[in-house]
Motif scaffolding. Structure first.
Motif, PDB file in Angstrom:
ATOM      1  N   PHE A  19      10.696   3.004   1.273  1.00  0.00           N
ATOM      2  CA  PHE A  19      10.994   4.414   1.548  1.00  0.00           C
ATOM      3  C   PHE A  19      11.940   4.975   0.491  1.00  0.00           C
ATOM      4  O   PHE A  19      11.736   6.083  -0.028  1.00  0.00           O
ATOM      5  CB  PHE A  19      11.601   4.536   2.940  1.00  0.00           C
ATOM      6  N   ALA A  20      12.978   4.213   0.140  1.00  0.00           N
ATOM      7  CA  ALA A  20      13.925   4.665  -0.884  1.00  0.00           C
ATOM      8  C   ALA A  20      13.255   4.772  -2.252  1.00  0.00           C
ATOM      9  O   ALA A  20      13.509   5.715  -3.006  1.00  0.00           O
ATOM     10  CB  ALA A  20      15.117   3.706  -0.947  1.00  0.00           C
ATOM     11  N   ASP A  21      12.378   3.812  -2.584  1.00  0.00           N
ATOM     12  CA  ASP A  21      11.669   3.858  -3.869  1.00  0.00           C
ATOM     13  C   ASP A  21      10.771   5.086  -3.961  1.00  0.00           C
ATOM     14  O   ASP A  21      10.651   5.704  -5.024  1.00  0.00           O
ATOM     15  CB  ASP A  21      10.843   2.587  -4.061  1.00  0.00           C
ATOM     16  N   LEU A  22      10.109   5.431  -2.840  1.00  0.00           N
ATOM     17  CA  LEU A  22       9.237   6.598  -2.844  1.00  0.00           C
ATOM     18  C   LEU A  22      10.035   7.884  -3.048  1.00  0.00           C
ATOM     19  O   LEU A  22       9.633   8.765  -3.829  1.00  0.00           O
ATOM     20  CB  LEU A  22       8.443   6.676  -1.539  1.00  0.00           C
ATOM     21  N   LEU A  23      11.163   8.008  -2.366  1.00  0.00           N
ATOM     22  CA  LEU A  23      11.974   9.215  -2.509  1.00  0.00           C
ATOM     23  C   LEU A  23      12.571   9.322  -3.911  1.00  0.00           C
ATOM     24  O   LEU A  23      12.815  10.435  -4.404  1.00  0.00           O
ATOM     25  CB  LEU A  23      13.087   9.236  -1.459  1.00  0.00           C
ATOM     26  N   ALA A  24      12.800   8.172  -4.556  1.00  0.00           N
ATOM     27  CA  ALA A  24      13.343   8.175  -5.920  1.00  0.00           C
ATOM     28  C   ALA A  24      12.263   8.353  -6.978  1.00  0.00           C
ATOM     29  O   ALA A  24      12.579   8.583  -8.150  1.00  0.00           O
ATOM     30  CB  ALA A  24      14.108   6.880  -6.173  1.00  0.00           C
ATOM     31  N   SER A  25      10.995   8.259  -6.568  1.00  0.00           N
ATOM     32  CA  SER A  25       9.884   8.378  -7.510  1.00  0.00           C
ATOM     33  C   SER A  25       9.659   9.835  -7.891  1.00  0.00           C
ATOM     34  O   SER A  25       9.509  10.701  -7.026  1.00  0.00           O
ATOM     35  CB  SER A  25       8.608   7.783  -6.895  1.00  0.00           C
ATOM     36  N   GLY A 103       0.507   5.802  -1.414  1.00  0.00           N
ATOM     37  CA  GLY A 103       0.090   4.421  -1.184  1.00  0.00           C
ATOM     38  C   GLY A 103      -0.753   3.750  -2.236  1.00  0.00           C
ATOM     39  O   GLY A 103      -0.992   2.539  -2.125  1.00  0.00           O
ATOM     40  N   PHE A 104      -1.216   4.482  -3.284  1.00  0.00           N
ATOM     41  CA  PHE A 104      -2.222   3.862  -4.154  1.00  0.00           C
ATOM     42  C   PHE A 104      -1.675   2.733  -5.025  1.00  0.00           C
ATOM     43  O   PHE A 104      -2.441   1.904  -5.522  1.00  0.00           O
ATOM     44  CB  PHE A 104      -2.889   4.935  -5.034  1.00  0.00           C
ATOM     45  N   ASP A 105      -0.362   2.667  -5.251  1.00  0.00           N
ATOM     46  CA  ASP A 105       0.174   1.605  -6.108  1.00  0.00           C
ATOM     47  C   ASP A 105       1.221   0.741  -5.406  1.00  0.00           C
ATOM     48  O   ASP A 105       2.021   0.075  -6.064  1.00  0.00           O
ATOM     49  CB  ASP A 105       0.763   2.201  -7.388  1.00  0.00           C
ATOM     50  N   LEU A 106       1.223   0.743  -4.093  1.00  0.00           N
ATOM     51  CA  LEU A 106       2.227  -0.038  -3.369  1.00  0.00           C
ATOM     52  C   LEU A 106       2.106  -1.528  -3.648  1.00  0.00           C
ATOM     53  O   LEU A 106       3.107  -2.248  -3.718  1.00  0.00           O
ATOM     54  CB  LEU A 106       2.107   0.213  -1.861  1.00  0.00           C
ATOM     55  N   VAL A 107       0.872  -2.013  -3.816  1.00  0.00           N
ATOM     56  CA  VAL A 107       0.655  -3.434  -4.071  1.00  0.00           C
ATOM     57  C   VAL A 107       0.456  -3.699  -5.557  1.00  0.00           C
ATOM     58  O   VAL A 107       1.046  -4.627  -6.119  1.00  0.00           O
ATOM     59  CB  VAL A 107      -0.559  -3.949  -3.271  1.00  0.00           C
ATOM     60  N   PHE A 125       7.789 -13.242   4.603  1.00  0.00           N
ATOM     61  CA  PHE A 125       6.387 -13.611   4.687  1.00  0.00           C
ATOM     62  C   PHE A 125       5.490 -12.437   4.297  1.00  0.00           C
ATOM     63  O   PHE A 125       5.913 -11.282   4.268  1.00  0.00           O
ATOM     64  CB  PHE A 125       6.052 -14.078   6.108  1.00  0.00           C
ATOM     65  N   ARG A 126       4.225 -12.790   4.002  1.00  0.00           N
ATOM     66  CA  ARG A 126       3.297 -11.769   3.534  1.00  0.00           C
ATOM     67  C   ARG A 126       3.094 -10.665   4.558  1.00  0.00           C
ATOM     68  O   ARG A 126       3.015  -9.481   4.207  1.00  0.00           O
ATOM     69  CB  ARG A 126       1.937 -12.407   3.201  1.00  0.00           C
ATOM     70  N   ASP A 127       2.964 -11.040   5.819  1.00  0.00           N
ATOM     71  CA  ASP A 127       2.723 -10.019   6.837  1.00  0.00           C
ATOM     72  C   ASP A 127       3.904  -9.068   6.950  1.00  0.00           C
ATOM     73  O   ASP A 127       3.738  -7.869   7.222  1.00  0.00           O
ATOM     74  CB  ASP A 127       2.423 -10.674   8.186  1.00  0.00           C
ATOM     75  N   GLU A 128       5.121  -9.564   6.706  1.00  0.00           N
ATOM     76  CA  GLU A 128       6.302  -8.701   6.755  1.00  0.00           C
ATOM     77  C   GLU A 128       6.321  -7.738   5.568  1.00  0.00           C
ATOM     78  O   GLU A 128       6.769  -6.596   5.696  1.00  0.00           O
ATOM     79  CB  GLU A 128       7.560  -9.560   6.763  1.00  0.00           C
ATOM     80  N   ILE A 129       5.801  -8.202   4.414  1.00  0.00           N
ATOM     81  CA  ILE A 129       5.769  -7.342   3.233  1.00  0.00           C
ATOM     82  C   ILE A 129       4.793  -6.193   3.429  1.00  0.00           C
ATOM     83  O   ILE A 129       5.132  -5.025   3.233  1.00  0.00           O
ATOM     84  CB  ILE A 129       5.393  -8.164   1.978  1.00  0.00           C
ATOM     85  N   ILE A 130       3.547  -6.508   3.805  1.00  0.00           N
ATOM     86  CA  ILE A 130       2.535  -5.455   3.927  1.00  0.00           C
ATOM     87  C   ILE A 130       2.870  -4.510   5.082  1.00  0.00           C
ATOM     88  O   ILE A 130       2.675  -3.295   4.978  1.00  0.00           O
ATOM     89  CB  ILE A 130       1.124  -6.075   4.106  1.00  0.00           C
ATOM     90  N   THR A 131       3.408  -5.058   6.170  1.00  0.00           N
ATOM     91  CA  THR A 131       3.803  -4.202   7.290  1.00  0.00           C
ATOM     92  C   THR A 131       4.979  -3.312   6.913  1.00  0.00           C
ATOM     93  O   THR A 131       5.010  -2.113   7.234  1.00  0.00           O
ATOM     94  CB  THR A 131       4.158  -5.055   8.524  1.00  0.00           C
ATOM     95  N   GLY A 132       5.944  -3.883   6.204  1.00  0.00           N
ATOM     96  CA  GLY A 132       7.093  -3.104   5.765  1.00  0.00           C
ATOM     97  C   GLY A 132       6.707  -2.000   4.801  1.00  0.00           C
ATOM     98  O   GLY A 132       7.209  -0.872   4.886  1.00  0.00           O
ATOM     99  N   LYS A 133       5.796  -2.306   3.886  1.00  0.00           N
ATOM    100  CA  LYS A 133       5.332  -1.284   2.949  1.00  0.00           C
ATOM    101  C   LYS A 133       4.616  -0.150   3.689  1.00  0.00           C
ATOM    102  O   LYS A 133       4.779   1.031   3.356  1.00  0.00           O
ATOM    103  CB  LYS A 133       4.408  -1.906   1.901  1.00  0.00           C
ATOM    104  N   ALA A 134       3.797  -0.516   4.673  1.00  0.00           N
ATOM    105  CA  ALA A 134       3.095   0.506   5.456  1.00  0.00           C
ATOM    106  C   ALA A 134       4.085   1.372   6.230  1.00  0.00           C
ATOM    107  O   ALA A 134       3.941   2.599   6.283  1.00  0.00           O
ATOM    108  CB  ALA A 134       2.105  -0.154   6.406  1.00  0.00           C
ATOM    109  N   ILE A 135       5.108   0.746   6.813  1.00  0.00           N
ATOM    110  CA  ILE A 135       6.108   1.515   7.572  1.00  0.00           C
ATOM    111  C   ILE A 135       6.883   2.441   6.637  1.00  0.00           C
ATOM    112  O   ILE A 135       7.142   3.607   6.963  1.00  0.00           O
ATOM    113  CB  ILE A 135       7.062   0.565   8.315  1.00  0.00           C
ATOM    114  N   GLY A 137       5.863   3.722   3.727  1.00  0.00           N
ATOM    115  CA  GLY A 137       4.991   4.814   3.320  1.00  0.00           C
ATOM    116  C   GLY A 137       4.771   5.813   4.438  1.00  0.00           C
ATOM    117  O   GLY A 137       4.777   7.037   4.224  1.00  0.00           O
ATOM    118  N   PHE A 138       4.573   5.305   5.654  1.00  0.00           N
ATOM    119  CA  PHE A 138       4.370   6.185   6.796  1.00  0.00           C
ATOM    120  C   PHE A 138       5.623   7.008   7.080  1.00  0.00           C
ATOM    121  O   PHE A 138       5.530   8.184   7.471  1.00  0.00           O
ATOM    122  CB  PHE A 138       3.989   5.359   8.023  1.00  0.00           C
TER     123      PHE A 138
END
Length: 350
Positions: A19-25, A103-107, A125-135, A137-138
């Motif tokens: 979330f912070a990275d997106l706002l700083a982008s 979301g197009f370059d999150l991964v 863990f991987r599931d925490e990364i993808i879930t955290g990124k989705a949260i 971005g949302f």
């Protein structure tokens, strides 16, 4: 229990960072400001339109005798929800661009910078990364849509227009449906970012998805509907010789009615996979239900024999009538996010 709590903490930590990275982008900030500017222009026009309709209503509140055959017809007071109907067209057109920019370059960004391997080398863990990124971005999309709604409410209050509790409830539902619409395209972009080799390819595939869902799916849906519905009944020529009997004419009208109902049912099912169509129809139903009553064929169950006179359903009754596109609107992002989640969990990071 401790592991679950720590896992949730790690997920929220990733979400906060994203979330912070997106706002700083700069890219996200530029697209967000453009989106909010377009929404503000649309909202200003909507408030002006509502004020004009309200003034016209105040000047003509006297009953009009025998209007369209209805004695003592009284014009209906306009609803301030038409302001949000204006907003919905802007969100439908430009919201997907904001969602894709999120979301197009999150991964792909993490893969090419090498930070994804570094992140996975830590106790996360991987599931925490993808879930955290989705949260994360949302959360950014929620912030954008919330600002748009607050701008609308501020413009209304500046015009001395105060929403009623029922109108606030409709605005809340409109906000939730808008978030589901934005998250649909965010999930598509996240899936593209998980599948594509680089950010450029992910962006291209995300833009292709917008074109497919906004243009190809509705066009293909119409073709598929006509193909599945079959051949309409042979038309009865009233001017032909010999003239058709009353029985033949009534039979034709019944067959035609049954065919159109069958075609409309098929069309409704096919069009449920179009997020843009679902969003526009839901927005119309929540912000301009009286207008929805006039639509033929009716996308929901709102059309009535007397659409100009029959009472409007309350908010719970309205939701009960249009539950199918609501379910579709929330199911589509779940499907795309599930696909992105599965792809990320199986990704080869060597």
């Amino acid at each position: 229990m401790t592991d679950r709590v720590s896992g949730l903490s790690r997920t929220l930590l990733v979400a906060g960072k994203e979330f912070a990275d997106l706002l700083a982008s700069r890219r996200f900030t530029l697209v967000l400001l453009l989106f909010l500017f377009l929404c503000s222009v649309s909202l200003y026009e909507g408030v002006e339109n509502y004020s004009e309709k309200l003034a016209a209503y105040s000047d003509g509140t006297a009953p009009v005798p025998k209007f369209l055959g209805y004695p003592d017809w009284m014009p209906e007071k306009p609803s301030l929800l038409v302001v949000f109907f204006n907003l919905s067209s802007m969100v439908a057109s430009y919201g997907p661009l904001l969602a894709i920019a999120t979301g197009f370059d999150l991964v792909t960004r993490e893969r090419w910078s090498g930070s994804l391997k570094t992140l996975l080398s830590r106790p996360v863990f991987r599931d925490e990364i993808i879930t955290g990124k989705a949260i994360g971005g949302f959360a950014a999309l929620t912030l954008a849509m919330s600002i748009a709604i607050l701008i609308a409410l501020a413009l209304l209050l500046l015009s001395a227009i105060v929403p009623s509790p029922a109108e606030l409830g409709a605005i809340l539902v409109f906000w939730l449906v808008s978030l589901a619409y934005l998250f649909t395209f965010f999930s598509i972009a996240l899936l593209a970012s998980s599948v594509a080799a680089d950010s450029g390819s992910a962006l291209v595939w995300s833009l292709v998805a917008i074109f497919v869902f906004s243009s190809v799916v509705p066009m293909f849906g119409g073709i598929l509907t006509n193909a599945v519905a079959g051949t309409p009944p042979d038309e009865v020529d009233l001017m032909g010789d010999p003239h058709p009997t009353e029985e033949e004419w009534l039979q034709y009208r019944e067959e035609e009615r049954s065919f159109l109902e069958h075609q409309n049912r098929i069309g409704m099912i096919v069009h449920l996979i179009s997020p843009q169509r679902n969003y526009l129809e839901l927005s119309m139903a929540f912000t301009a239900p009286r207008f929805s009553m006039w639509i033929d064929p009716d996308p929901f169950a709102l059309r009535t024999p007397n659409p100009g006179e029959d009472p409007l359903p309350d908010l719970p009754g309205l939701i009960a009538l249009i539950w199918q596109p609501i379910v579709a609107m929330f199911a589509l992002p779940a499907v795309f996010f599930g696909a992105a989640y599965t792809r990320f969990m199986r990704m080869d990071l060597r």
